[in-house]
Design an enzyme around this catalytic site. Structure first.
Site, PDB file in Angstrom:
ATOM      1  N   ASP A 256      -3.707   7.506   7.903  1.00 23.99           N
ATOM      2  CA  ASP A 256      -4.574   6.766   8.383  1.00 23.99           C
ATOM      3  C   ASP A 256      -3.806   5.630   9.483  1.00 23.99           C
ATOM      4  OD1 ASP A 256      -3.322   4.871   6.958  1.00 23.99           O
ATOM      5  OD2 ASP A 256      -4.856   4.597   5.533  1.00 23.99           O
TER       6      ASP A 256
ATOM      7  N   SER B 251       0.721  -1.171   0.029  1.00 26.47           N
ATOM      8  CA  SER B 251      -0.187  -0.384   0.046  1.00 26.47           C
ATOM      9  C   SER B 251       0.701   1.350   0.143  1.00 26.47           C
ATOM     10  CB  SER B 251      -0.875   0.058   1.356  1.00 26.47           C
ATOM     11  OG  SER B 251      -0.188  -0.236   2.391  1.00 26.47           O
TER      12      SER B 251
ATOM     13  N   HIS C  13      -0.729   4.348   7.175  1.00 27.83           N
ATOM     14  CA  HIS C  13       0.060   4.957   6.181  1.00 27.83           C
ATOM     15  C   HIS C  13       0.390   6.430   6.419  1.00 27.83           C
ATOM     16  CE1 HIS C  13      -2.620   1.987   4.040  1.00 27.83           C
ATOM     17  NE2 HIS C  13      -1.373   1.590   3.537  1.00 27.83           N
TER      18      HIS C  13
END
Ligand SMILES: *[C@@H]1O[C@H](CO)[C@@H](O)[C@H](O)[C@H]1NC(C)=O
Ligand SMILES: *[C@@H]1O[C@H](CO)[C@@H](O)[C@H](O)[C@H]1NC(C)=O
Ligand SMILES: *[C@@H]1O[C@H](CO)[C@@H](O)[C@H](O)[C@H]1NC(C)=O
Length: 361
Positions: free
Chosen positions: A326, A42, A329
């Site tokens: 978040d 991610s 991240h």
């Protein structure tokens, strides 16, 4: 609320960053490599999960609130680390995600990264679909096939692929969304931390050899960051006095300690290979220490139980003061600093002539 103070270390990092940026610009924004390929999870994904059936998506607000194109599938408020690296290497545009890259766009490279992806195929299975490292490598074969129509015979394609730069970010999910959740991933639950690290390294060795066989010679491989410190893991387990879940960081260090010798072995055994180990743990710890006054424990957006932002809720206003956007991240400001450090390592190893005029301290 805490403010970033004018910490000398932080100032030094910014000076290095702007110095390098101006170095690129004074050379007429020349592209330093013909092509750039990203493999990863991610932190590298820029849209490959948008069409997948998974909770790990980011193509909705508040993601992209500081990005010119809005929400795109980047897990950040703004640009992510690959965007900054691509820019530092002199590219005018970001590298397109495999999901949407078409035609001649693939000639400058492709981003295969997928949130949730792991070295192991089953990693993140509990969260939905994801493009594992094995699937990313098979997507890369599709790109290579497509290149013959752009570049001609396969020897020419191989010559070209030899000149590209490859950046690989894998392993975090194999811990966060696999090994530390034995209830969801019983297959590996009986392995000791050392056996699990050995299993990852064994699979990764096969995968990195496949990347080499596909033409990769200049490869930067990220170590796993201290994921025991991310809010998602601190929400799962009690944190230690360090503020992190220490045992998780011990596990990932077992992996990193084996990864560095793996990189050395690849260089010793594969002709022309120039793989480098990027110490992501060391990089992040020093960056976060340098901005010690920032908000570390709380993410900027309101998060779901999966740790991603709840759609359409306004995030924090002072995003430059937060380490995490978040629960997993980092914010754009951290990504910018990380990219500058990765870029220095890449130039030092792969393009030493580019930095002959740079003061390396
Ligand atoms: C980037 O864009 C500038 C301005 O349009 C152009 O002069 C330059 O050649 C481009 N660089 C690359 C690598 O395409
Ligand atoms: C960290 O916390 C766990 C759980 O509270 C505890 O069992 C462990 O001993 C602690 N480790 C250290 C190094 O303090
Ligand atoms: C990464 O850097 C940290 C801090 O400089 C160091 O303690 C650690 O040994 C390094 N890890 C590896 C695998 O090189």
């Amino acid at each position: 609320m805490a403010r970033i103070n004018t910490n000398p270390k932080l100032v030094a990092i910014f000076i290095i960053y702007f110095f390098m940026t101006s170095h690129v610009f004074t050379h007429g924004a020349q592209q330093q490599v013909p092509c750039l390929f990203f493999f990863g999870a991610s932190l590298t994904d820029n849209g490959n999960n948008n069409m997948l059936n998974t909770v790990l998506k980011s193509n909705y607000p508040p993601y992209g609130i500081d990005f010119f194109a809005g929400p795109t599938g980047r897990f950040s408020n703004g640009r992510n680390t690959p965007d900054f690296i691509t820019q530092l290497l002199g590219f005018n545009n970001s590298i397109p995600p495999f999901a949407t890259a078409t035609g001649s766009a693939i000639a400058k490279g492709v981003n295969y990264a997928s949130a949730g992806a792991g070295i192991l195929d089953d990693t993140s299975r509990a969260l939905g679909d994801r493009i594992s490292m094995n699937r990313q490598l098979s997507n890369h074969q599709t790109t290579i096939s497509g290149m013959s129509s752009l570049l001609g015979p396969s020897t020419q394609v191989q010559d070209y692929l030899n000149k590209c730069l490859y950046i690989v970010e894998m392993g975090s999910n194999d811990y966060v969304n696999n090994y530390i959740q034995p209830q969801n991933y019983p297959e590996t639950a009986s392995l000791t931390p050392d056996q699990f690290a050995a299993l990852l390294i064994q699979q990764y060795t096969t995968q990195l050899n496949a990347l080499y066989t596909g033409g990769a010679r200049k490869v930067a491989i990220y170590g796993v960051p201290p994921v025991g410190c991310i809010p998602q893991v601190r929400a799962m387990f009690p944190a230690n006095a360090s503020g992190c879940v220490d045992y998780v960081n011990k596990y990932t260090q077992l992996f990193n300690r084996r990864l560095k010798p793996l990189v050395d072995n690849l260089n010793a055994n594969l002709p022309g290979a120039k793989f480098i180990y990027i110490n992501m743990s060391g990089i992040l710890i020093s960056i976060i220490a340098s901005i010690g006054a920032s908000v570390f424990g709380t993410p900027c957006c309101a998060v779901s139980s999966a740790g991603v932002c709840v759609p359409n809720q306004a995030p924090c206003k002072n995003r430059d003061l937060y380490v995490f956007f978040d629960n997993y991240h980092t914010t754009e400001i951290i990504d910018r600093l990380v990219a500058a450090r990765v870029y220095i390592s890449i130039l030092t190893t792969h393009y030493p002539s580019e930095i002959k005029n740079l003061d390396q301290q």
